[in-house]
Write a protein that holds these residues in place. Structure first.
Motif, short mmCIF file in Angstrom:
data_model
loop_
_atom_site.label_atom_id
_atom_site.label_comp_id
_atom_site.label_asym_id
_atom_site.label_seq_id
_atom_site.Cartn_x
_atom_site.Cartn_y
_atom_site.Cartn_z
N UNK A 61 0.90 -1.02 -0.20
CA UNK A 61 0.03 0.01 0.01
C UNK A 61 0.82 1.17 0.00
N UNK A 62 2.08 1.33 0.57
CA UNK A 62 3.01 2.32 0.63
C UNK A 62 3.30 2.80 -0.74
N UNK A 63 3.85 1.81 -1.63
CA UNK A 63 4.22 1.99 -3.15
C UNK A 63 2.90 2.50 -3.83
N UNK A 64 1.89 2.04 -3.65
CA UNK A 64 0.73 2.33 -4.31
C UNK A 64 0.28 3.89 -4.02
N UNK A 65 0.29 4.17 -2.77
CA UNK A 65 0.18 5.63 -2.25
C UNK A 65 1.25 6.75 -2.83
N UNK A 66 2.32 5.96 -2.82
CA UNK A 66 3.48 7.23 -3.43
C UNK A 66 2.99 7.29 -5.03
N UNK A 67 2.82 6.20 -5.66
CA UNK A 67 2.38 6.27 -7.20
C UNK A 67 1.29 7.09 -7.28
N UNK A 68 0.26 7.10 -6.47
CA UNK A 68 -1.19 7.71 -6.72
C UNK A 68 -0.84 9.14 -6.41
N UNK A 69 0.03 9.55 -5.47
CA UNK A 69 0.34 11.12 -5.26
C UNK A 69 1.14 11.79 -6.51
N UNK A 70 2.12 10.87 -7.09
CA UNK A 70 2.81 11.65 -8.17
C UNK A 70 1.93 11.60 -9.15
N UNK A 71 1.16 10.51 -9.39
CA UNK A 71 0.13 10.54 -10.65
C UNK A 71 -0.92 11.70 -10.63
N UNK A 72 -1.45 11.77 -9.35
CA UNK A 72 -2.39 13.08 -9.27
C UNK A 72 -1.55 14.36 -9.66
#
Length: 178
Positions: free
Chosen positions: A113-124
């Motif tokens: 979930x940590x990796x998904x959260x970082x990727x999501x913030x950058x994608x945003x």
């Protein structure tokens, strides 16, 4: 006229007496793409330090809570099993293995979930840049089209057909025909 970088334009054919429209040639698309890529890089770079805050949030704040909750569930199910059932050693082993695997799955999901959260913030951030860039391009294109129509109308030219052609999105290297 060809000027400084970003000032590349080509003249389109226009009715006599009207000013010429300036549409971007295909080479200008490369400059736009470079400008977009540079802005996108800046938007993504604005997330520096994000990984540290997400690690703190997911592993140092949520991790212990998740571990304590999962361990509490582990103990609760073992205690219930021992008090309410007559367990054989094989049943006890099964219960311990199931609860241990549930605890490991919870920890693995926290890790991913940590990796998904970082990727999501950058994608945003990247998506926000894309929307801003797209709106600016649309506004600039609309302003250029209305300028052509105003110029033609000021010269006494019938702009009804030109308006339809100018307001439709141009294809790569398109030229407005009279």
């Amino acid at each position: 006229a060809i000027g400084a970088i970003g000032d590349v334009s080509c003249a389109a054919e226009a009715p006599p007496g009207a000013q010429q429209a300036h549409l971007q040639p295909p080479g200008g698309i490369v400059l736009d793409l470079a400008e977009y890529a540079e802005g996108l890089g800046k938007a993504i770079d604005s997330n520096r330090g994000l990984d540290h805050s997400k690690v703190r949030e997911y592993w140092l704040q949520r991790g212990p809570r998740l571990f304590l909750t999962a361990a509490g569930y582990f103990v609760f199910t073992v205690v219930l099993s021992e008090t309410l059932r007559d367990n054989t050693p094989r049943d006890r082993t099964y219960s311990l293995l199931v609860n241990t695997s549930a605890l490991l799955v919870a920890l693995a999901l926290l890790f991913f979930r940590l990796h998904d959260s970082i990727k999501g913030a950058i994608s945003r951030s990247a998506h926000t840049h894309y929307i801003t860039w797209k709106k600016a391009r649309k506004k600039a294109r609309k302003g250029a089209r209305s300028h052509v129509l105003e110029s033609a109308a000021g010269a006494g030219v019938d702009t009804s057909e030109q308006s339809e052609r100018i307001n439709s999105p141009p294809s790569l290297g398109a030229v407005i025909d009279p």
